[in-house]
Motif scaffolding. Structure first.
Motif, PDB file in Angstrom:
ATOM      1  N   ARG A  32      21.800  20.011  75.205  1.00 58.04           N
ATOM      2  CA  ARG A  32      21.710  18.589  74.874  1.00 58.04           C
ATOM      3  C   ARG A  32      21.603  18.326  73.367  1.00 58.04           C
ATOM      4  N   SER A  60      15.966  14.656  81.017  1.00 58.52           N
ATOM      5  CA  SER A  60      16.666  15.661  81.824  1.00 58.52           C
ATOM      6  C   SER A  60      15.993  15.842  83.177  1.00 58.52           C
ATOM      7  N   ASP A 111      26.593  22.921  85.414  1.00 59.82           N
ATOM      8  CA  ASP A 111      26.198  21.923  84.417  1.00 59.82           C
ATOM      9  C   ASP A 111      26.916  20.609  84.733  1.00 59.82           C
ATOM     10  N   TRP A 136      25.618  18.952  79.771  1.00 55.35           N
ATOM     11  CA  TRP A 136      24.506  19.058  78.821  1.00 55.35           C
ATOM     12  C   TRP A 136      24.662  20.234  77.862  1.00 55.35           C
TER      13      TRP A 136
END
Length: 331
Positions: free
Chosen positions: A66, A240, A323, A327
């Motif tokens: 991120r 998250s 994913d 991210w």
């Protein structure tokens, strides 16, 4: 592995803002900074930073978690502190370049490479208490870190502080050293007086955050946490975890939470609480201390939902799960 954040790579990426422009970023020795004793940062705390991680996957690739969120938050912090505005693309490339240089030093999971972009005001001007710095320095420091829970995951003890806040209300969303400094004395006093690990700041009974992490309450299939406003840090790990909780079908309630409601819910069997942050992802909270009385959160131990959410996030970071949200930045 040495204590978290105490070992550094010998070089870092650095750029300077002088005479209205940013210099071309360079890779320099990590101990090469020279500051005038009158530098703005040393007197008026013109400083902000970020914390993110790079992970090594089983195929040998290095993946940043991120990065764009952390870059955006540092740019926001810089603006709120009236520091020169960094360029998003330049900072992102600085992070990629310095991590790429030390790719072979990124530890295997559960270890990682901790990345600390830092922005400081450098103008030598002790008369500018009410004016911004005209020059600054932006650098990206690296620190390899091991398993945060190598010594076990002991539930935390939190002291509820209802008479004070972590920082000034309009500064909460800035990731600045001054905010951590203002929380240090309450934390030290809480450790000495009631053996608390951290202070949960609840000014006027409004549950906010601890000195260094966001707070989450888990009651059955619901996660309750304070709605985003300027009074506290908008954690990337918090975002998250809440996203993954929604993916799992959980109800996420971002709203006001009073101390009264917190203690009522904490008394129910099966209730969990946790702190979220880059270093540990999720750390269970076992005890809340309010007005001299200790309140267990559920069983007082780490619960299954906390562990499930932490593992789900770790699996994405470590390349063991898909994913789905894009991210990871592979370098």
């Amino acid at each position: 592995m040495a204590a978290f954040g105490s070992v550094f790579m010998p070089q870092m990426a650095l750029t300077r803002f002088e005479q209205g422009a940013w210099s071309t970023p360079q890779i320099v020795p990590a101990d090469s900074i020279s500051l005038h004793p009158g530098a703005h940062v040393l007197h008026y705390a013109s400083t902000c930073f970020e914390g993110l991680k790079a992970f090594k996957h089983s195929d040998g690739s290095i993946n940043l978690f991120r990065m764009e969120k952390n870059v955006a938050r540092l740019i926001q912090s810089s603006a709120l502190l009236s520091l020169p505005q960094p360029d998003s693309a330049t900072l992102s490339q600085m992070i990629i370049d310095i991590v790429s240089q030390y790719a072979s030093d990124v530890p295997e999971p559960p270890g990682s490479m901790y990345i600390r972009p830092t922005h400081i005001g450098t103008e030598a001007a002790i008369g500018k208490a009410a004016a911004p710095t005209a020059s600054s320095m932006l650098y990206v420091l690296l620190s390899p870190v091991g398993d945060y829970f190598a010594g076990g995951s002991k539930p935390l003890r939190l002291l509820l502080e209802q008479n004070g806040a972590r920082c000034a209300a309009h500064m909460g969303m800035v990731k600045s050293g001054g905010n951590y400094a203002s929380a240090l004395q309450p934390i030290l006093k809480a450790r000495a007086s009631v053996q608390a690990d951290q202070v949960l700041f609840c000014p006027g009974g409004d549950v906010q955050e601890t000195g260094a992490a966001n707070f989450l309450l888990i009651d059955g299939n619901e996660i309750i946490t304070k709605a985003l406003d300027s009074s506290f840090l908008h954690g990337v790990t918090r975002d998250s975890v809440l996203t993954l909780a929604r993916d799992m079908g959980m109800t996420v309630s971002e709203r006001e939470l009073s101390v009264t409601e917190l203690l009522e819910r904490a008394a129910k069997p099966g209730t969990e609480a946790a702190l979220s942050g880059t270093a540990a992802v999720l750390t269970p909270v076992g005890t809340l201390i309010a007005d001299g009385t200790e309140h267990k959160v559920g069983s007082g131990e780490g619960g299954p939902v906390t562990l499930k959410l932490r593992q789900a996030l770790n699996d994405i970071q470590w390349g063991r799960a898909e994913d789905k949200h894009g991210w990871l930045t592979r370098i």
